[in-house]
Design an enzyme around this catalytic site. Structure first.
Site, PDB file in Angstrom:
ATOM      1  N   ASP A   1       4.730   8.527  -5.914  1.00 26.64           N
ATOM      2  CA  ASP A   1       6.014   9.190  -5.748  1.00 26.64           C
ATOM      3  C   ASP A   1       5.956  10.522  -6.479  1.00 26.64           C
ATOM      4  O   ASP A   1       5.447  10.598  -7.602  1.00 26.64           O
ATOM      5  CB  ASP A   1       7.137   8.369  -6.392  1.00 26.64           C
ATOM      6  CG  ASP A   1       7.616   7.214  -5.533  1.00 26.64           C
ATOM      7  OD1 ASP A   1       7.092   7.043  -4.419  1.00 26.64           O
ATOM      8  OD2 ASP A   1       8.508   6.493  -5.994  1.00 26.64           O
TER       9      ASP A   1
ATOM     10  N   GLU B   1       4.093   0.992   1.051  1.00 30.63           N
ATOM     11  CA  GLU B   1       5.301   1.071   1.885  1.00 30.63           C
ATOM     12  C   GLU B   1       5.001   1.492   3.326  1.00 30.63           C
ATOM     13  O   GLU B   1       5.864   2.035   4.013  1.00 30.63           O
ATOM     14  CB  GLU B   1       6.338   1.994   1.227  1.00 30.63           C
ATOM     15  CG  GLU B   1       6.877   1.397  -0.065  1.00 30.63           C
ATOM     16  CD  GLU B   1       7.473   2.415  -1.020  1.00 30.63           C
ATOM     17  OE1 GLU B   1       7.420   3.624  -0.712  1.00 30.63           O
ATOM     18  OE2 GLU B   1       7.982   2.010  -2.084  1.00 30.63           O
TER      19      GLU B   1
END
Length: 588
Positions: free
Chosen positions: A359, A335
């Site tokens: 994450d 990302e």
């Protein structure tokens, strides 16, 4: 050819001739040689070569000799200095005054000559001039003829050298953005001032259409592609397709997507570091690459809504092998989270090992685990844990299938063998991507990290009005009972890579509980490295003038420049902020 950054060793000496200096020449130069030998025999560059040291052309007793040393170091790509002495020297006359590289000074703890007095005097000069320096002084008195480096001195010398080399390895390289901001994630809003002023790096950017341009125009090595496709078919296991029936792609389309993601990997690598083969094919401009030490790929959503996602590319760039064999990893951020990319980069340069990008997904309390699974947590998991899981990609080294002394590890590529490569591949599959998230398809990476590995989770955040701030959590990976793992894992996405992580608690501050660690984490991502390296990270952060807002490193292991203590000795966290704010970034 670009030189490795080197450590400069400066033997300083009492400048009085006719007896004093002459009696100290051999001892002083031997100290320098022993430090150089320690560093070169212990530390390696990311390519596996021993770290190189440069010793001043003579001992340094007066300013002309300090100047001669400085000139040699400028020509030798010296990124940091270590001054050594067994005796009194003339402080500000013999010090290195380069303001943009780290400095350390080892003053010999002996009784015959006042090495400690010089250490205190020259550190005071560094403080007055605003040029931070690390002070190293052994706990125990040594005999004048003792050439051994005490263990506590070794630890500080090596901690300093590891961190200093990281600053040198980053300088004059680039962060390459492939795409732009992903889904409004703050870390992918790339801040060029941070990279330039704190890390000495530049920023480059290419649009994601560069991938399709190179595919359409054949700007990749076709022979390597055929070799890669054969290797992937033989070694990479396609996983179970969890998509609902109307989203399952045909076999023909999946085969086409395998070819597509292999090309994505090749193009992503070539964008970062170039590929001389492209010049042979007539693409001289593309052959040089972008001199990128770290990069990131936006992916979501503009790319992934239409094309296969970047999971395969990201996974194998961060992994230490591919169809070309075992090699060093690339540091590559999902990302385009540049701040997590930098966190990964810090970890990598300190350890030479690949990094898990994840994450920080869920805090599981003991009560919640028992309610959902009926299982009572015990051991390192007793206080609860964090579920670390990236949305589809992760270094295969994160499986923990490599070993050292029979225990799971993540280790440098030069220690890896083919059986460990095969174990990583056998314990990983690549399910078709969840097309509710990734409409264009692709293949995610699915594995479970082995338990009982010491790891450190790191995150760099940008705080408006302050600048970069670092947070560090040392702990261990966990191995849950298989049924418990499946129950918890299936509540997220069963096609993604999972690491169960228990931070080490201290009973205070952000480490009162696992919940507090999660609650104080500064962003949605973390960079996870093998080993407890929090102390090295704190040393590196102080060199870059980045304050640390939370950590669980024992106080006795914290090693910062001496002038930090003049900002306060009781509340070290606040003193760190004040020191970093006053001194400003290393490269400003």
């Amino acid at each position: 050819m670009i030189q490795h950054p080197r450590i400069g060793i400066r033997p300083t000496i009492d400048g009085r001739r006719q007896g004093v200096r002459e009696s100290l020449e051999v001892q002083t130069m031997n100290m320098a040689k022993s430090v150089a030998d320690l560093i070169s025999s212990t530390l390696k560059y990311p390519d596996g070569e021993p770290v190189e040291c440069v010793i001043s052309p003579s001992t340094i007793g007066r300013v002309p000799e300090a100047a001669a040393s400085h000139e040699l170091f400028k020509k030798s790509n010296v990124c940091a200095t270590i001054t050594v002495t067994p005796c009194w020297c003339y402080g500000s006359e013999t010090m290195d005054m380069s303001p943009d590289i780290p400095h350390a000074i080892w003053g010999f703890n002996g009784t015959e000559r006042p090495g400690a007095v010089y250490l205190a005097a020259v550190l005071a000069s560094h403080t007055q001039k605003g040029i931070p320096a690390f002070g190293i002084y052994g706990r125990d008195v040594q005999e004048a003829n003792d050439t051994a480096i005490p263990e506590d001195v070794k630890e500080k010398l090596l901690r300093y050298a590891r961190a200093a080399l990281a600053t040198g390895l980053m300088r004059d390289t680039a962060y390459l953005s492939m795409g732009s901001v992903s889904m409004g994630i703050g870390g992918s809003i790339v801040n060029p001032d941070f990279f330039q002023e704190y890390l000495g790096m530049r920023n480059e950017s290419v649009d994601m259409t560069e991938f399709t341009r190179r595919m359409d125009r054949g700007i990749y090595d076709p022979e390597e592609f055929e070799r890669a496709l054969k290797w992937v078919k033989e070694n990479v296991k396609e996983g179970f397709d969890h998509n609902r029936e109307d989203l399952v792609l045909s076999r023909e389309e999946k085969d086409r997507q395998w070819e597509f993601v292999i090309k994505m990997f090749m193009i992503g690598r070539d964008l970062m570091v170039g590929n001389p083969r492209l010049a042979e094919l007539g693409f001289e401009e593309e052959a040089v690459g972008h001199h990128a030490l770290v990069a990131g790929f936006q992916g979501q959503r503009q790319w992934t809504d239409h094309f296969p996602n970047g999971d395969f590319m990201e996974t194998f760039l961060n992994t230490q092998f591919d169809w070309n064999g075992i090699r060093k990893p690339f540091v590559f951020a999902t990302e385009n989270d540049s701040l997590n990319g930098v966190s990964m980069l810090f970890n990598y340069l300190l350890t030479n090992t690949p990094q898990i990008f994840a994450d920080v997904r869920t805090y599981w309390s003991p009560e919640a685990v028992e309610r959902v699974t009926g299982y009572t947590l015990e051991g390192r998991a007793a206080a609860g844990f964090l579920h670390l899981i990236n949305s589809g990609s992760c270094t295969l080294d994160g499986t923990g299938q490599a070993t050292r002394d029979g225990k799971p590890v993540m280790k440098p590529f030069w220690e890896l063998d083919e059986s460990e490569v095969q174990a990583m591949l056998e314990n990983t599959d690549f399910p078709p991507a969840n097309r509710e998230y990734f409409r264009g398809g692709g293949f995610s990476t699915r594995f479970l990290t082995k338990g009982d590995m010491p790891v450190t989770m790191v995150r760099l955040n940008l705080l408006k009005g302050v600048g970069p701030v670092l947070q560090i959590a040392e702990g261990y990976t966990l191995e849950l009972p298989e049924d418990v793992h499946h129950t918890l894992d299936n509540r997220t996405d069963p096609g993604w890579p999972t690491t169960w992580f228990a931070p080490r608690l201290t009973g205070k501050g952000a480490f009162k509980s696992v919940y507090d660690v999660m609650n104080n984490w500064g962003a949605n991502h973390g960079a996870i490295t093998y080993g407890h390296i929090g102390a090295d990270l704190i040393t590196l952060a102080s060199m870059l003038r980045i304050p640390v807002n939370m950590h669980n490193v024992p106080e006795e292991d914290i090693f910062r420049p001496k002038n930090w203590s003049l900002f306060g000795t009781e509340d070290l966290e606040s003193a760190d902020y004040r020191a970093c704010q006053l001194l400003g970034p290393l490269h400003k």
